[in-house]
Design a protein around this motif. Structure first.
Motif, PDB file in Angstrom:
ATOM      1  N   ASP A 154      -6.410  91.148 -27.871  1.00 38.81           N
ATOM      2  CA  ASP A 154      -5.738  91.417 -27.183  1.00 38.81           C
ATOM      3  C   ASP A 154      -7.412  92.630 -26.623  1.00 38.81           C
ATOM      4  O   ASP A 154      -6.593  93.479 -25.106  1.00 38.81           O
ATOM      5  N   TYR A 155      -8.010  93.389 -27.024  1.00 41.21           N
ATOM      6  CA  TYR A 155      -8.942  94.367 -26.447  1.00 41.21           C
ATOM      7  C   TYR A 155     -10.262  93.685 -26.441  1.00 41.21           C
ATOM      8  O   TYR A 155     -10.570  92.832 -26.989  1.00 41.21           O
ATOM      9  N   GLU A 193      -8.740  96.278 -20.997  1.00 46.50           N
ATOM     10  CA  GLU A 193      -7.982  95.098 -21.389  1.00 46.50           C
ATOM     11  C   GLU A 193      -8.355  94.085 -20.198  1.00 46.50           C
ATOM     12  O   GLU A 193      -8.689  94.508 -19.674  1.00 46.50           O
TER      13      GLU A 193
END
Length: 215
Positions: A154-155, A193
Motif C-alpha cells: 500500500d505504501y 500512497e
C-alpha cells in the motif's frame, strides 16, 4: 534473461517459494547461506558462490555432488560481499532483469550496504529489485511510472540516495509534490500512497531509493 539471486539474509521460505513460482526465473544463483532456501525447496541453483563462512557444510556438500551446478569459492578476506559478487555474476551473464531475495535481515550494516547494490545494475540499464515478504526496493534516476494494479503493498517511499534529488514532482499520489528538492536528511518522502490508476515520479537529477512496502 530473468535472474534470481538468493543471498544470506532473512528468507521467508513460504513467500520465497511463491515468488519463484510467480516469476518463472531463467537463471538461479545462490550466494553463500542462500543455499539453504534451495535445499529446503528442492530447487537446483545454476550457480553457487561465496566464501561459505555462513553456509551449512552439509548443505554445501550436498550441492557439490550435483555436477550440473557451477561453484565459485572466494577467500573470506575479499573486497566485496557475496551479494555483490552474485549481482556482478548475474550482470556478466547478460541478465535483463534481476531479483534479490535474502538481502534484508537483522544486520543493519549489511542491509544499508545491500540497498545500494542495485545501482550496479542501474548503471547498465538493468532493472534490479531487492525483495522480501514486505518490501520491494529499487533505485531510480529518471522518470518512473507506477501502476496501481501492479504495486507491491500500500505504501510508496522515496528516499534520496544522493545528497539531494532536485525538482521532484509527484502526481497520482495522496501527497503530491511539485518541483521540490529532496535533501538527504529529511523524511518527507516516506509512506506515500497511490490514489490514481498511475502515479508518476519525476525529477531532474539525483538517485532515489524507491521502496514499495506493506505491513
Amino acid at each position: 534473461m530473468k535472474t534470481l539471486i538468493v543471498t544470506g539474509g532473512t528468507v521467508d521460505v513460504s513467500f520465497a517459494r511463491s515468488y519463484v513460482k510467480q516469476h518463472s526465473f531463467d537463471y538461479l544463483i545462490a550466494a553463500d547461506s542462500g543455499i539453504r532456501f534451495f535445499i529446503q525447496s528442492g530447487i537446483r541453483p545454476d550457480e553457487v558462490l561465496g566464501d561459505f563462512d555462513s553456509a551449512d557444510p552439509g548443505q554445501l556438500s550436498q550441492l557439490r555432488r550435483d555436477p550440473h551446478i557451477i561453484f565459485h569459492q572466494y577467500r573470506p578476506e575479499k573486497d566485496a560481499v557475496d551479494t555483490q559478487l552474485a549481482l556482478e555474476l548475474a550482470l556478466d551473464k547478460k541478465s535483463s532483469e534481476i531479483h534479490i531475495l535474502g538481502g534484508t535481515g537483522t544486520r543493519l550494516d549489511h542491509m544499508l550496504g545491500t540497498v545500494r547494490l542495485p545501482g550496479l545494475a542501474m548503471e547498465r540499464g538493468v532493472p534490479c529489485y531487492l525483495v522480501d515478504a514486505h518490501n520491494r526496493i529499487r533505485l531510480i534516476r529518471e522518470r518512473t511510472v507506477l501502476k496501481k494494479s501492479e504495486q507491491y503493498g500500500d505504501y510508496v517511499s522515496l528516499i534520496p540516495l544522493t545528497t539531494q534529488v532536485s525538482e521532484v514532482t509527484l502526481t497520482g499520489f495522496k501527497y503530491p509534490l511539485r518541483n521540490y528538492t529532496l535533501g538527504g536528511f529529511e523524511s518527507l518522502g516516506i509512506s506515500n500512497e497511490i490514489v490514481e490508476e498511475e502515479a508518476v515520479v519525476d525529477f531532474k537529477d539525483g538517485i532515489l531509493i524507491l521502496a514499495e512496502s506493506r505491513d
